[in-house]
Design a protein around this motif. Structure first.
Motif, PDB file in Angstrom:
ATOM      1  N   ILE A 157       0.785  -1.023   0.110  1.00 22.04           N
ATOM      2  CA  ILE A 157      -0.051   0.072   0.103  1.00 22.04           C
ATOM      3  C   ILE A 157       0.979   1.189   0.013  1.00 22.04           C
ATOM      4  N   LYS A 158       0.594   2.042  -0.944  1.00 22.19           N
ATOM      5  CA  LYS A 158       1.545   3.334  -0.938  1.00 22.19           C
ATOM      6  C   LYS A 158       0.577   4.692  -0.821  1.00 22.19           C
ATOM      7  N   LEU A 159       0.937   5.238   0.244  1.00 25.08           N
ATOM      8  CA  LEU A 159       0.337   6.592   0.468  1.00 25.08           C
ATOM      9  C   LEU A 159       0.856   7.760  -0.064  1.00 25.08           C
ATOM     10  N   LYS A 160       0.809   8.692  -0.981  1.00 23.76           N
ATOM     11  CA  LYS A 160       1.466   9.837  -1.531  1.00 23.76           C
ATOM     12  C   LYS A 160       0.767  11.342  -1.221  1.00 23.76           C
ATOM     13  N   ASN A 161       1.550  11.942  -0.574  1.00 28.28           N
ATOM     14  CA  ASN A 161       1.066  13.393  -0.116  1.00 28.28           C
ATOM     15  C   ASN A 161      -0.348  13.521   0.476  1.00 28.28           C
ATOM     16  N   ILE A 162      -0.621  12.584   1.540  1.00 31.62           N
ATOM     17  CA  ILE A 162      -1.998  12.531   2.066  1.00 31.62           C
ATOM     18  C   ILE A 162      -2.275  13.638   2.863  1.00 31.62           C
ATOM     19  N   TYR A 163      -3.519  14.220   2.670  1.00 31.51           N
ATOM     20  CA  TYR A 163      -3.767  15.164   3.798  1.00 31.51           C
ATOM     21  C   TYR A 163      -5.225  15.049   4.086  1.00 31.51           C
ATOM     22  N   LYS A 164      -5.732  15.331   5.559  1.00 26.27           N
ATOM     23  CA  LYS A 164      -6.889  15.193   5.726  1.00 26.27           C
ATOM     24  C   LYS A 164      -7.220  16.603   6.722  1.00 26.27           C
ATOM     25  N   ILE A 179      -7.654   4.714   4.298  1.00 27.06           N
ATOM     26  CA  ILE A 179      -7.148   3.752   3.526  1.00 27.06           C
ATOM     27  C   ILE A 179      -8.189   2.877   3.051  1.00 27.06           C
ATOM     28  N   ASN A 180      -9.319   2.577   3.734  1.00 22.95           N
ATOM     29  CA  ASN A 180     -10.541   1.725   3.257  1.00 22.95           C
ATOM     30  C   ASN A 180     -11.764   2.699   3.053  1.00 22.95           C
ATOM     31  N   LYS A 181     -11.276   3.915   2.635  1.00 20.83           N
ATOM     32  CA  LYS A 181     -12.196   5.064   2.457  1.00 20.83           C
ATOM     33  C   LYS A 181     -13.381   5.238   3.651  1.00 20.83           C
ATOM     34  N   LEU A 182     -13.169   4.861   4.793  1.00 22.84           N
ATOM     35  CA  LEU A 182     -14.083   5.034   5.885  1.00 22.84           C
ATOM     36  C   LEU A 182     -14.337   6.434   6.065  1.00 22.84           C
ATOM     37  N   ILE A 183     -12.916   7.250   5.865  1.00 22.82           N
ATOM     38  CA  ILE A 183     -13.033   8.413   5.851  1.00 22.82           C
ATOM     39  C   ILE A 183     -12.466   9.048   4.581  1.00 22.82           C
ATOM     40  N   GLU A 184     -13.007  10.103   3.745  1.00 24.30           N
ATOM     41  CA  GLU A 184     -12.214  10.623   2.612  1.00 24.30           C
ATOM     42  C   GLU A 184     -11.304  11.315   2.803  1.00 24.30           C
ATOM     43  N   ARG A 185      -9.925  11.361   2.214  1.00 21.69           N
ATOM     44  CA  ARG A 185      -8.674  12.205   2.168  1.00 21.69           C
ATOM     45  C   ARG A 185      -9.315  13.458   1.659  1.00 21.69           C
TER      46      ARG A 185
END
Ligand SMILES: Nc1ncnc2c1ncn2[C@@H]1O[C@H](COP(=O)(O)OP(=O)(O)OP(=O)(O)O)[C@@H](O)[C@H]1O
Length: 364
Positions: A3-10, A48-54
């Motif tokens: 799993i790769k996360l790139k420049n994630i903001y919330k 990651i499982n989109k229970l929260i939208e980034r």
């Protein structure tokens, strides 16, 4: 699956819960997310499982953007285990575990077989427990059901949010050991949230340390302990981090072969002569099936006595921490190590624990 996360903001209005996180979670590893309350662990997991939208950034699973997968399929393909409240109280164990396989329209027989397999995997008696409701189980049993449910559709990825958080320390230890055994068999990519540093060190192949929505350090567990990047990480690890690291090293990585194996069924005189003539110091006895039967440590004793044979041993998958504890309690400086077939595989000695530990600045 990686799993790769790139420049994630919330962002929540002008509050930034996750700030520019870049991280890659490798295949088949347990990666622990740890940090103080409110640092963004759960948020990152649920993104990651989109229970929260980034708010922004990219997420790739095996190099495929998760935005190319529809959300329902994405969630069904990722196991999700949370504290015990996650089980539906009005459903039996069987119904709880079969939720996702049913949604996926698996045939009845396949679901039935899978449930049997999972109950065995998490060490819960099928006949006794399958029709119980969560309220009829202990906290530890509920958590095992939670793990079984997370694994129901055989997902490659498992997200676990403080799964053992509500369990008392003794049962927690048992569940952690069971969890490591399970992972040994199933080799999933697991992202595990905790705020217990001991749990992180014990379970994590790698640890990501979060602080105020950012990653302070992400590395193999042993490297984190040996080379904390800054005072935040050092404080989180605590004063006794070197000692805690013993949790993380398996006995099988610290074995010596300084012993002789004899058959327990030999005549006492024969054993005595062997010991005397060869000046043997540490003798391990096997039975006729080559299974461990006991040992004698003649290092500090001048007289041989067959009645002094000790049964004490540790299993190869125990941690050095647990083994050292057993050795200290029993007052022994060496202890035989056996595999899960009760066969002797080596000797654990005080000296080698410390030697191993001082040389352990290596990647896992
Ligand atoms: N819906 C929301 N609106 C505004 N802020 C939120 C919302 N949800 C979470 N937050 C904030 O985002 C931050 C991160 O929350 P998160 O639940 O990810 O923390 P955590 O590290 O999992 O904490 P804990 O260890 O206490 O569970 C917190 O400061 C929290 O108050």
């Amino acid at each position: 699956m990686s799993i790769k996360l790139k420049n994630i903001y919330k962002k929540y209005d002008d509050f930034t819960a996750i700030e520019n996180i870049n991280i890659e979670f490798e295949d088949h590893k347990i990666i622990v997310l740890i940090g103080p309350s409110g640092c963004g662990k759960t948020t990152l997991l649920k993104i990651i499982n989109k229970l929260i939208e980034r708010s922004s950034g990219e997420i790739y699973i095996n190099n495929n953007s998760i935005d190319d997968i529809d959300t329902i399929s994405l969630r069904r393909s990722i196991g999700y285990v949370i504290q015990e409240i996650g089980l539906f109280p009005h459903m039996t164990v069987k119904e709880n575990i079969s939720i996702v396989p049913k949604l996926l329209k698996w045939p009845k027989k396949k679901i039935e077989d899978r449930i049997k397999y999972l109950m065995e995997l998490v060490n819960l008696d099928y006949e006794i427990n399958i029709n119980k409701y969560p309220a009829q189980l202990s906290g530890g049993q509920r958590q095992r059901v939670g793990v079984a449910r997370g694994l129901a559709a055989d997902p490659e990825i498992l997200l676990m949010d403080e799964p053992f958080g509500a369990i008392d320390p003794i049962n927690r230890e048992t569940l952690q050991n069971a969890f490591l055994e399970i992972q040994n068999k199933i080799k999933k990519t697991i992202i595990f949230v905790t705020h217990d540093i001991r749990e992180a060190i014990k379970l994590g192949d790698k640890i990501a340390i979060l602080n105020k929505g950012k990653i302070e350090q992400y590395d193999n567990t042993i490297n984190i302990i040996k080379r904390p990047k800054n005072s935040f990480v050092r404080n989180l690890l605590g004063e006794d981090s070197e000692f805690k690291a013993l949790e993380f090293i398996k006995v099988s990585e610290s074995l010596s072969q300084n012993y002789t194996v004899l058959n327990i069924n030999n005549y006492e005189d024969q054993v005595f002569n062997m010991i005397k003539n060869n000046n043997l110091k540490f003798i391990i006895f096997n039975d006729e099936n080559n299974k461990f039967s006991g040992y004698l440590d003649l290092m500090n004793k001048d007289k041989f006595n067959i009645e002094k044979i000790k049964k004490l041993n540790v299993k190869s998958d125990f941690s050095l921490f647990d083994s050292l504890n057993i050795m200290l309690k029993a007052g022994v400086s060496k202890i035989p190590v056996i595999n899960n077939k009760n066969e002797i595989i080596g000797l654990l000695e005080f000296e080698s624990i410390f030697k191993h530990f001082s040389l352990s600045e290596v990647n896992k």
